[in-house]
Design an enzyme around this catalytic site. Structure first.
Site, PDB file in Angstrom:
ATOM      1  N   ARG A   8      -7.763   2.630  -2.322  1.00  0.00           N
ATOM      2  CA  ARG A   8      -8.649   2.674  -0.956  1.00  0.00           C
ATOM      3  C   ARG A   8      -9.222   4.031  -0.923  1.00  0.00           C
ATOM      4  O   ARG A   8      -8.550   5.063  -0.865  1.00  0.00           O
ATOM      5  CB  ARG A   8      -7.801   2.354   0.136  1.00  0.00           C
ATOM      6  CG  ARG A   8      -8.606   2.450   1.585  1.00  0.00           C
ATOM      7  CD  ARG A   8      -8.016   1.862   2.840  1.00  0.00           C
ATOM      8  NE  ARG A   8      -8.767   0.670   2.769  1.00  0.00           N
ATOM      9  CZ  ARG A   8      -8.595  -0.042   4.091  1.00  0.00           C
ATOM     10  NH1 ARG A   8      -7.953   0.394   4.989  1.00  0.00           N
ATOM     11  NH2 ARG A   8      -9.414  -1.233   4.463  1.00  0.00           N
ATOM     12  N   LEU A  15     -15.088  -4.913  10.208  1.00  0.00           N
ATOM     13  CA  LEU A  15     -15.613  -5.662  11.083  1.00  0.00           C
ATOM     14  C   LEU A  15     -16.473  -6.941  10.362  1.00  0.00           C
ATOM     15  O   LEU A  15     -17.483  -7.250  10.604  1.00  0.00           O
ATOM     16  CB  LEU A  15     -16.955  -5.193  11.777  1.00  0.00           C
ATOM     17  CG  LEU A  15     -16.433  -4.248  13.113  1.00  0.00           C
ATOM     18  CD1 LEU A  15     -17.357  -3.675  13.951  1.00  0.00           C
ATOM     19  CD2 LEU A  15     -15.857  -5.524  13.990  1.00  0.00           C
ATOM     20  N   GLN A  72       0.855  -1.086  -0.084  1.00  0.00           N
ATOM     21  CA  GLN A  72      -0.005  -0.147  -0.115  1.00  0.00           C
ATOM     22  C   GLN A  72       0.719   1.169   0.166  1.00  0.00           C
ATOM     23  O   GLN A  72       1.869   1.350   0.787  1.00  0.00           O
ATOM     24  CB  GLN A  72      -0.921   0.139   1.247  1.00  0.00           C
ATOM     25  CG  GLN A  72      -2.173   1.133   1.252  1.00  0.00           C
ATOM     26  CD  GLN A  72      -2.743   0.943   2.480  1.00  0.00           C
ATOM     27  OE1 GLN A  72      -2.271   1.270   3.694  1.00  0.00           O
ATOM     28  NE2 GLN A  72      -3.975   0.294   2.553  1.00  0.00           N
ATOM     29  N   GLY A  75      -8.203  -7.411   7.785  1.00  0.00           N
ATOM     30  CA  GLY A  75      -7.136  -6.570   8.340  1.00  0.00           C
ATOM     31  C   GLY A  75      -6.777  -7.203   9.724  1.00  0.00           C
ATOM     32  O   GLY A  75      -6.273  -7.925  10.288  1.00  0.00           O
ATOM     33  N   ARG A  76      -7.559  -6.576  10.696  1.00  0.00           N
ATOM     34  CA  ARG A  76      -7.374  -6.587  12.130  1.00  0.00           C
ATOM     35  C   ARG A  76      -7.666  -8.182  12.536  1.00  0.00           C
ATOM     36  O   ARG A  76      -7.335  -8.643  13.544  1.00  0.00           O
ATOM     37  CB  ARG A  76      -8.331  -5.775  13.037  1.00  0.00           C
ATOM     38  CG  ARG A  76      -7.844  -4.407  12.672  1.00  0.00           C
ATOM     39  CD  ARG A  76      -8.598  -3.402  13.434  1.00  0.00           C
ATOM     40  NE  ARG A  76      -8.299  -2.007  13.024  1.00  0.00           N
ATOM     41  CZ  ARG A  76      -8.946  -0.755  13.520  1.00  0.00           C
ATOM     42  NH1 ARG A  76      -9.893  -1.068  14.240  1.00  0.00           N
ATOM     43  NH2 ARG A  76      -8.667   0.318  12.842  1.00  0.00           N
ATOM     44  N   TYR A 132      -5.711  10.689   5.151  1.00  0.00           N
ATOM     45  CA  TYR A 132      -4.233  10.979   4.734  1.00  0.00           C
ATOM     46  C   TYR A 132      -4.488  12.015   3.646  1.00  0.00           C
ATOM     47  O   TYR A 132      -5.379  12.542   3.091  1.00  0.00           O
ATOM     48  CB  TYR A 132      -3.579   9.672   4.314  1.00  0.00           C
ATOM     49  CG  TYR A 132      -3.483   8.906   5.773  1.00  0.00           C
ATOM     50  CD1 TYR A 132      -3.009   9.228   7.127  1.00  0.00           C
ATOM     51  CD2 TYR A 132      -4.022   7.609   5.809  1.00  0.00           C
ATOM     52  CE1 TYR A 132      -2.884   8.475   8.032  1.00  0.00           C
ATOM     53  CE2 TYR A 132      -3.923   6.741   6.848  1.00  0.00           C
ATOM     54  CZ  TYR A 132      -3.470   7.227   8.122  1.00  0.00           C
ATOM     55  OH  TYR A 132      -3.441   6.655   9.069  1.00  0.00           O
TER      56      TYR A 132
END
Length: 313
Positions: A188, A260, A58, A282-283, A140
């Site tokens: 993204r 989630l 990324q 991801g998480r 960002y």
């Protein structure tokens, strides 16, 4: 993995315009700033490919969120003697009270940053990354240009939708030029700011998605938020999926759902209902590194196992 490119100190040797400017979120961020880093990643990626996986990277610029400490150490702004620098942004607006006021980028600096995205993409290719994702979300730099909440410019990079999306499309164009057509390019995007008066909206996302598809993006990674402090986000399982479903229904852009997504049956339903073309985790993979094996077991599929793990089959 985020590669530092724009604003790095390598550029300082070529121009004084970006002196002491940092594009990294923290000094500990990984980067693709030089050939030494390329060779280090090349060794890692050769190993990954040998284990049956596809390496991706990324690329992003922290913008006004740059030059902070590690999140688990508080994430406070860093002084230059602590490895920080002067953050930059479309407009001199801090992300939140108590954070540094960024310097407003000049047009020449914007063009330099676009070239640096291309430099990072070129190094990513040399390092063996098969997939590149441009990070345009979460407050960002690219997200800051997209949103009228953070972009108050009056030149060609601010004002109406076309001007605010100009920087994002220029970055995509220069990265796409570097990438062979058979190498995927993801983007993204922040689907909404939940909501902020005058902020980026789901309608804006649908419009930009069509433009990104026309500019050679292969898949849109649909996230939300991150540019408006204190936004009230209704976090619950699958809360961002409807945004992916809308873009998929209204544009030709393939989309990935995120946020989630934790259960195999949940992710399978998203794909079976054609709400997204892919799901990205991801998480959840940090919590459960063997999630793919669990999903295969629960859904009746198979996943590749590296040779040393054959006994886990």
């Amino acid at each position: 993995m985020r590669a530092r490119g724009p604003g790095d100190r390598q550029v300082e040797a070529r121009t004084g315009q970006l002196a002491a400017v940092e594009g990294r979120i923290s000094p500990q961020d990984l980067g693709l700033r030089n050939d030494t880093q390329v060779e280090a990643f090349r060794r890692i990626n050769r190993f990954l490919v040998a284990q049956g996986t596809v390496p991706g990277v990324q690329l992003g610029h922290g913008g006004r969120k740059a030059s902070t400490g590690q999140p688990w150490k508080g994430g406070a702004p860093l002084a230059p003697d602590a490895g920080g620098g002067r953050p930059v942004a479309p407009s001199p607006l801090p992300f939140a009270e108590g954070l540094a006021v960024p310097d407003e980028l000049t047009v020449d600096q914007i063009r330099l940053i676009v070239r640096q995205f291309a430099d990072a993409a070129r190094r990513a290719l040399a390092a063996g990354f098969e997939v590149v994702e441009v990070h345009g979300a979460h407050g960002y730099l690219i997200n800051e240009f997209l949103s009228p909440y953070s972009n108050h410019r009056t030149d060609a990079y601010g004002g109406d939708h076309d001007n605010r999306t100009r920087f994002a499309l220029e970055v995509v164009d220069t990265v796409r030029e570097v990438r062979p057509q058979d190498k995927p390019l993801f983007f993204r995007i922040p689907a909404t700011e939940w909501p902020a008066d005058g902020g980026w909206s789901a309608d804006d996302t649908v419009r930009l998605a069509a433009d990104l598809h026309a500019h050679g993006v292969d898949l849109l990674d649909m996230s939300t938020g991150g540019n408006v402090p204190g936004a009230r986000i209704p976090v619950e399982p699958g809360y961002q999926v409807p945004f992916a479903a809308r873009v998929r229904a209204e544009t030709p852009m393939p989309v990935a759902a995120v946020g989630l997504l934790t259960e195999p049956a949940q992710t399978a339903k998203i794909l079976l209902n054609s709400e997204a073309d892919a799901v990205l985790l991801g998480r959840e993979l940090l919590r459960d590194p063997y999630w793919a094996q669990r999903a295969a077991r629960e859904l009746g599929g198979e996943v590749h196992r590296p040779a040393p793990y054959h006994r886990s089959a």
